[in-house]
Every structure is written in structure tokens, then in C-alpha cells.
Motif scaffolding. Structure first.
Motif, PDB file in Angstrom:
ATOM      1  N   ASP A   5       0.976  -1.184   0.474  1.00  0.00           N
ATOM      2  CA  ASP A   5       0.011  -0.010  -0.601  1.00  0.00           C
ATOM      3  C   ASP A   5       1.085   1.526   0.064  1.00  0.00           C
ATOM      4  OD1 ASP A   5      -2.523  -1.637   0.268  1.00  0.00           O
ATOM      5  OD2 ASP A   5      -2.066  -1.739   2.325  1.00  0.00           O
ATOM      6  N   ARG A   6       2.207   0.773  -0.080  1.00  0.00           N
ATOM      7  CA  ARG A   6       2.772   2.265  -0.052  1.00  0.00           C
ATOM      8  C   ARG A   6       3.361   2.672  -1.119  1.00  0.00           C
ATOM      9  NH1 ARG A   6       6.467   4.371   4.161  1.00  0.00           N
ATOM     10  NH2 ARG A   6       8.104   5.737   2.476  1.00  0.00           N
ATOM     11  N   HIS A   7       3.127   3.848  -1.804  1.00  0.00           N
ATOM     12  CA  HIS A   7       3.462   5.026  -2.698  1.00  0.00           C
ATOM     13  C   HIS A   7       4.728   4.474  -2.471  1.00  0.00           C
ATOM     14  CE1 HIS A   7       2.626   7.151  -6.210  1.00  0.00           C
ATOM     15  NE2 HIS A   7       3.735   7.858  -5.507  1.00  0.00           N
ATOM     16  N   GLN A   8       5.519   4.275  -4.296  1.00  0.00           N
ATOM     17  CA  GLN A   8       7.123   4.225  -3.978  1.00  0.00           C
ATOM     18  C   GLN A   8       6.609   6.469  -4.834  1.00  0.00           C
ATOM     19  OE1 GLN A   8       9.301   2.177  -3.324  1.00  0.00           O
ATOM     20  NE2 GLN A   8       7.894   1.332  -2.094  1.00  0.00           N
ATOM     21  N   ASP A   9       8.294   6.402  -4.550  1.00  0.00           N
ATOM     22  CA  ASP A   9       8.237   7.930  -4.820  1.00  0.00           C
ATOM     23  C   ASP A   9       9.453   8.255  -6.396  1.00  0.00           C
ATOM     24  OD1 ASP A   9       9.114  10.362  -4.729  1.00  0.00           O
ATOM     25  OD2 ASP A   9      11.063  10.447  -4.104  1.00  0.00           O
ATOM     26  N   ASP A  10       8.816   8.368  -7.211  1.00  0.00           N
ATOM     27  CA  ASP A  10      10.140   8.201  -8.272  1.00  0.00           C
ATOM     28  C   ASP A  10      11.100   9.280  -8.009  1.00  0.00           C
ATOM     29  OD1 ASP A  10      11.228   8.630 -10.989  1.00  0.00           O
ATOM     30  OD2 ASP A  10       9.264   9.584 -12.366  1.00  0.00           O
ATOM     31  N   ALA A  11      12.239   8.981  -7.932  1.00  0.00           N
ATOM     32  CA  ALA A  11      13.843   9.432  -7.541  1.00  0.00           C
ATOM     33  C   ALA A  11      14.002  10.468  -8.841  1.00  0.00           C
ATOM     34  CB  ALA A  11      14.956   8.139  -7.582  1.00  0.00           C
ATOM     35  N   GLY A  12      13.306   9.872  -9.868  1.00  0.00           N
ATOM     36  CA  GLY A  12      14.042  11.223 -10.963  1.00  0.00           C
ATOM     37  C   GLY A  12      13.030  12.494 -11.094  1.00  0.00           C
ATOM     38  N   GLN A  13      11.648  12.254 -10.099  1.00  0.00           N
ATOM     39  CA  GLN A  13      10.938  13.509 -10.322  1.00  0.00           C
ATOM     40  C   GLN A  13      10.823  14.510  -9.507  1.00  0.00           C
ATOM     41  OE1 GLN A  13       6.899  12.612  -8.675  1.00  0.00           O
ATOM     42  NE2 GLN A  13       5.762  13.197  -9.867  1.00  0.00           N
ATOM     43  N   GLY A  14      11.445  15.717 -10.528  1.00  0.00           N
ATOM     44  CA  GLY A  14      11.783  17.239  -9.782  1.00  0.00           C
ATOM     45  C   GLY A  14      10.541  17.383  -8.659  1.00  0.00           C
ATOM     46  N   PHE A  15      11.346  18.071  -7.618  1.00  0.00           N
ATOM     47  CA  PHE A  15       9.918  18.104  -5.615  1.00  0.00           C
ATOM     48  C   PHE A  15       9.125  18.825  -6.914  1.00  0.00           C
ATOM     49  CE2 PHE A  15      13.357  21.684  -5.884  1.00  0.00           C
ATOM     50  CZ  PHE A  15      12.928  22.696  -5.920  1.00  0.00           C
ATOM     51  N   ILE A  16       9.318  19.938  -7.300  1.00  0.00           N
ATOM     52  CA  ILE A  16       8.394  21.151  -8.159  1.00  0.00           C
ATOM     53  C   ILE A  16       7.241  19.839  -8.502  1.00  0.00           C
ATOM     54  CG2 ILE A  16       7.139  22.486  -9.503  1.00  0.00           C
ATOM     55  CD1 ILE A  16       9.928  24.113  -8.152  1.00  0.00           C
ATOM     56  N   ALA A  17       7.303  19.232  -9.534  1.00  0.00           N
ATOM     57  CA  ALA A  17       6.758  18.271 -10.093  1.00  0.00           C
ATOM     58  C   ALA A  17       6.321  17.420  -8.966  1.00  0.00           C
ATOM     59  CB  ALA A  17       7.333  17.082 -10.928  1.00  0.00           C
ATOM     60  N   LEU A  18       6.815  17.044  -7.764  1.00  0.00           N
ATOM     61  CA  LEU A  18       6.169  16.044  -6.710  1.00  0.00           C
ATOM     62  C   LEU A  18       4.936  16.720  -6.121  1.00  0.00           C
ATOM     63  CD1 LEU A  18       8.557  13.298  -5.335  1.00  0.00           C
ATOM     64  CD2 LEU A  18       6.720  14.528  -3.295  1.00  0.00           C
ATOM     65  N   ILE A  19       5.013  17.812  -5.110  1.00  0.00           N
ATOM     66  CA  ILE A  19       4.843  18.817  -4.545  1.00  0.00           C
ATOM     67  C   ILE A  19       3.154  18.844  -5.583  1.00  0.00           C
ATOM     68  CG2 ILE A  19       4.265  21.028  -3.948  1.00  0.00           C
ATOM     69  CD1 ILE A  19       6.929  21.528  -3.490  1.00  0.00           C
ATOM     70  N   ARG A  20       3.279  19.645  -6.608  1.00  0.00           N
ATOM     71  CA  ARG A  20       2.402  19.617  -7.709  1.00  0.00           C
ATOM     72  C   ARG A  20       1.176  18.230  -7.524  1.00  0.00           C
ATOM     73  NH1 ARG A  20       4.370  21.300 -11.435  1.00  0.00           N
ATOM     74  NH2 ARG A  20       4.866  19.883 -12.933  1.00  0.00           N
TER      75      ARG A  20
END
Length: 214
Positions: A5-20
Motif C-alpha cells: 500500500d506504500r506509494h513509491q517515490d519516483d527518484a527522477g521526479q523533480g520536487f516541484i512536480a512531486l509537490i504538484r
């Protein structure tokens, strides 16, 4: 074993895109801090502090800094003692960040923080890894202590933003910049406080002398 159930972060995603993406994936009731933490995965420390600090960049804000200051202190304190994963009390993890707040945060990050992502990159890693992470955490605590003071939130929030981005991007220059802003702000506040203290003492002494002379 990985929690399914844990969402895995995409390490290549910029932090602004992640916040969005937090705003885009939030339901009508927003997201709990637990859901936000799990989506940030291995970048949780820096990104959670950044997300908490972004709303406090609004000048002369009162109320929000006093609320978010507590989890920021808890997160920075854990970094200071060398924890690898963030822990927050269950009562805080259950707190919801509203959908409108996430939308405003994403909009602000997209419009006003793009320069941080464009300018930051891995460099001077000596100041962004290992022992430097603990030093950055100490400066975060220093900045957070002043962020909760009424009407003084913007400058320490800038320090927190620079420090967080520096750790996320492994950019030692940003970390040094955030540490400089935090230190300069604390020195400025102490100077002003000392000036008021000395001025008040001088005024009281003058009033006493005038009273005696009369």
C-alpha cells in the motif's frame, strides 16, 4: 518486505512536480501527513520540511507558522540525531492537509519556486551529505525557532527552503546559503532585541535621574 500500500517515490521526479502531484492526487478532503510522508519515500525528510515551509513564505503570516513549526522541529531533530526515516506522532500523522491548501502550495511552488529547481544541482556535496545533513538540521531548528515568532516568518522560511532544496538536490551551495540566511536572521533579531533592551534600560535610567532632579 515492501508494503504494497506504500506509494513509491519516483527518484527522477523533480520536487516541484512531486509537490504538484500531491495536489493532483489528493481527494476532496486533501491528504493526511501520513499519506504525504509515504508518497515522498526516501526524500521524505527534506521534502516534508520543504512542503511545511512553503506556505510560510507568505509575508506577515500568522497562525500557519505556529502550527507547522512543531512537525518541522520534530523532523529536523530526527535528522540531527541521524535517523534515516521520519517519525511523527500518530496524532500529527492523522492531521489532514486540505485540498485547497495543497492546490495553493502547488500553484506557489510552480510559479515562484521554479528558479530553485533550475539553479540547484549536485555540487559541493561535502556540504550536503553525511555530517553536513546534521549541521543543516541544526540550522533548520534555528530557523524554525524564529519562524513561529509573530510577523517574522518569511526570512526563516527562505532559509528552510534553501536548506531543504540543498539536501534534496545534494547541492551544498544551497545548504550554505540557507545556513547563512538562518544565521544572519537570528543575529539580526538578537541585535534588535538587545537594542530594545539597552534602550529601555537607558530610558528607565533617564526617567529616574529626571525624577530625582525634580
Amino acid at each position: 518486505m515492501t508494503d504494497p500500500d506504500r506509494h513509491q517515490d519516483d527518484a527522477g521526479q523533480g520536487f516541484i512536480a512531486l509537490i504538484r502531484s500531491l495536489s493532483e492526487n489528493a481527494g476532496p478532503d486533501g491528504m493526511t501527513l501520513r499519506e504525504i510522508r509515504d508518497r515522498l519515500d526516501e526524500r521524505a525528510f527534506g521534502l516534508m520540511i520543504l512542503i511545511l515551509a512553503v506556505p510560510c513564505l507568505v509575508p506577515a503570516l500568522y497562525g500557519v507558522p505556529q502550527i507547522v513549526g512543531i512537525p518541522i522541529l520534530l523532523l529536523a531533530g530526527q535528522m540531527l540525531v541521524g535517523r534515516h526515516e521520519p517519525w511523527l506522532p500518530e496524532a500529527i500523522l492523522k492531521r489532514s492537509v486540505s485540498k485547497p491548501w495543497l492546490d495553493r502550495m502547488a500553484d506557489f511552488a510552480t510559479k515562484s519556486m521554479g528558479w530553485t529547481e533550475r539553479l540547484s544541482r549536485p555540487r559541493l556535496r561535502l556540504f550536503a551529505e553525511g555530517w553536513a545533513e546534521r549541521a543543516a538540521a541544526a540550522f533548520m531548528i534555528l530557523a524554525t525557532v524564529t519562524i513561529v515568532l509573530p510577523m517574522t516568518n518569511t526570512v526563516p522560511s527562505v532559509a528552510l527552503t534553501l536548506l531543504s532544496v540543498g539536501l534534496i538536490q545534494r547541492d551544498g551551495l544551497f545548504v550554505l546559503g540557507g545556513a547563512t540566511v538562518a544565521t544572519g536572521w537570528v543575529v539580526a533579531l538578537l541585535t534588535v532585541a538587545a537594542g530594545f533592551w539597552l534602550g529601555a534600560g537607558w530610558a528607565v535610567g533617564l526617567a529616574a535621574r529626571v525624577g530625582i532632579g525634580a
